[in-house]
Scaffold this active site. Structure first.
Site, PDB file in Angstrom:
ATOM      1  N   TYR A 122      -2.717   2.968  -4.967  1.00 24.16           N
ATOM      2  CA  TYR A 122      -4.108   2.846  -5.390  1.00 24.16           C
ATOM      3  C   TYR A 122      -5.000   2.402  -4.245  1.00 24.16           C
ATOM      4  O   TYR A 122      -4.517   2.038  -3.176  1.00 24.16           O
ATOM      5  CB  TYR A 122      -4.221   1.874  -6.576  1.00 24.16           C
ATOM      6  N   ARG A 135      -5.983   5.262   4.294  1.00 24.12           N
ATOM      7  CA  ARG A 135      -4.894   4.351   3.915  1.00 24.12           C
ATOM      8  C   ARG A 135      -4.164   4.875   2.682  1.00 24.12           C
ATOM      9  O   ARG A 135      -2.939   4.749   2.582  1.00 24.12           O
ATOM     10  CB  ARG A 135      -5.437   2.941   3.649  1.00 24.12           C
ATOM     11  N   HIS A 145      15.159   7.605 -12.287  1.00 24.40           N
ATOM     12  CA  HIS A 145      14.644   6.993 -11.051  1.00 24.40           C
ATOM     13  C   HIS A 145      14.378   8.030  -9.967  1.00 24.40           C
ATOM     14  O   HIS A 145      13.438   7.890  -9.185  1.00 24.40           O
ATOM     15  CB  HIS A 145      15.642   5.971 -10.495  1.00 24.40           C
ATOM     16  N   GLU A 164      -0.080 -13.090   3.984  1.00 27.44           N
ATOM     17  CA  GLU A 164      -1.419 -12.801   3.456  1.00 27.44           C
ATOM     18  C   GLU A 164      -1.561 -13.604   2.174  1.00 27.44           C
ATOM     19  O   GLU A 164      -0.774 -14.524   1.935  1.00 27.44           O
ATOM     20  CB  GLU A 164      -1.579 -11.292   3.232  1.00 27.44           C
TER      21      GLU A 164
HETATM   22  C1  LIG Z   1      -2.092  -7.875  -1.037  1.00 25.01           C
HETATM   23  C2  LIG Z   1      -3.436  -7.547  -0.484  1.00 25.01           C
HETATM   24  N1  LIG Z   1      -3.699  -7.845   0.802  1.00 25.01           N
HETATM   25  C3  LIG Z   1      -4.901  -7.590   1.347  1.00 25.01           C
HETATM   26  C4  LIG Z   1      -5.922  -7.015   0.604  1.00 25.01           C
HETATM   27  C5  LIG Z   1      -7.255  -6.737   1.259  1.00 25.01           C
HETATM   28  O1  LIG Z   1      -7.409  -5.366   1.458  1.00 25.01           O
HETATM   29  P1  LIG Z   1      -8.857  -4.683   1.567  1.00 25.01           P
HETATM   30  O2  LIG Z   1      -9.589  -5.438   2.634  1.00 25.01           O
HETATM   31  O3  LIG Z   1      -8.564  -3.291   1.957  1.00 25.01           O
HETATM   32  O4  LIG Z   1      -9.498  -4.833   0.230  1.00 25.01           O
HETATM   33  C6  LIG Z   1      -5.697  -6.673  -0.729  1.00 25.01           C
HETATM   34  C7  LIG Z   1      -6.755  -6.044  -1.511  1.00 25.01           C
HETATM   35  O5  LIG Z   1      -6.670  -5.852  -2.682  1.00 25.01           O
HETATM   36  C8  LIG Z   1      -4.418  -6.944  -1.288  1.00 25.01           C
HETATM   37  O6  LIG Z   1      -4.157  -6.625  -2.569  1.00 25.01           O
END
Ligand SMILES: Cc1ncc(COP(=O)(O)O)c(C=O)c1O
Length: 290
Positions: A34, A53, A103, A180
């Site tokens: 997504y 992406r 699967h 993150e």
């Molecule tokens: C796990 C994760 N990391 C980082 C991000 C940040 O990504 P973006 O800057 O493309 O929204 C998201 C965004 O939903 C995310 O789900």
């Protein structure tokens, strides 16, 4: 009430009229990918980068992309014509609906394409001015976090921990390093240098992360992409969250303790200003969708 128009496999339909097969592999397995794209005054912020992406995520899961980036941009433009103003576009592609649950990836199955638009929930004035609270937790997710997969159980479990603690995000640590947060990227600032965790398989390479690194380069902000140790997070002058909907937010408490002096710092204020200028340029350069 005007219907909320969404996109389903090439058609524009009211959201409530869209029905998806229970055998769809998105429902059965979370077998899909997504994107979420922020839209300001009808203009997508880094729309192409989001669809590039999406292509990388699809390549990683061996899913055939039914559209080129240009086609995706055009389809999204048509959908956005029904949704003026500031919006967030959600795009999901799953491996489709086969005849039986198995699967193994079925051959020649048409993917399911779904897009919907929701009002963009931008950060509140309070969150921008005072920052937000975060907690930390061990990163218990899988080792392919660079794929923007709809299988989000690990992220959901991580986010729930902060929700229950009354915090905005859960910052994740793997083997003593920051990866993150549950739905955001994390930056750490020490002595005027912005540190960003490596762009590897342990994080989603955020479109906002990428934009922040570019804005830092243009704005002569020192930024290093390298592993960030837990000790650096805990002794940071500033910590930031970034995502398409959060933009750039300062983290002012971590596990209940103040980050730096407990207020959004100067590096945050500079990056926040650069980000807002970038958004303003976007509005000037693109026509507003009808
Ligand atoms: C796990 C994760 N990391 C980082 C991000 C940040 O990504 P973006 O800057 O493309 O929204 C998201 C965004 O939903 C995310 O789900």
């Amino acid at each position: 009430m005007t219907p909320n128009i969404a996109h389903f496999n090439g058609e524009l339909l009211p959201l409530e009229r869209i029905a998806i097969s229970p055998l769809d592999r998105g429902f059965i397995f979370g077998d899909g990918v997504y994107e979420v794209i922020p839209v300001y005054g009808g203009a997508m912020l880094r729309g192409r980068e989001h669809f590039e992406r999406l292509q990388r995520s699809m390549d990683e899961i061996k899913l055939r992309n039914p559209h080129t980036v240009d086609e995706w941009m055009a389809l999204t433009g048509k959908l956005l014509a029904h949704h003026p103003g500031n919006q967030s576009v959600y795009i999901q592609v799953t491996r489709g609906a086969p005849q039986k649950r198995d699967h193994v990836m079925p051959k020649d199955l048409a993917p399911t394409v779904f897009m919907m638009v929701q009002p963009l929930a931008s950060p509140s004035k309070d969150a921008i001015e005072n920052g937000v609270a975060c907690i930390t937790h061990e990163d218990f997710r899988w080792a392919k976090c660079h794929i923007k997969s709809t299988s989000l159980l690990g992220n959901i479990l991580a986010r729930q921990l902060s929700a229950e603690a009354g915090a905005t995000e859960t910052i994740l640590l793997r083997d003593g390093h920051v990866t993150e947060a549950s739905s955001s990227n994390v930056f750490v600032v020490k002595d005027g240098v912005v540190l960003a965790p490596p762009q590897d398989h342990l994080i989603l390479l955020g479109i906002t992360y990428d934009l922040v690194t570019k804005l830092a380069a243009e704005g002569a902000v020192r930024l290093e992409i390298r592993p960030v140790a837990e000790a650096e997070l805990r002794s940071a002058d500033e910590v930031w969250l970034t995502s398409s909907t959060k933009e750039v937010l300062a983290v002012t408490t971590l596990d209940g303790k103040p980050v730096g002096n407990g207020k959004p710092g100067p590096a945050f204020r500079r990056m926040h200003a650069l980000y807002q200028e970038y958004k303003a340029r976007l509005r000037e350069s693109r026509p507003v969708a009808a």
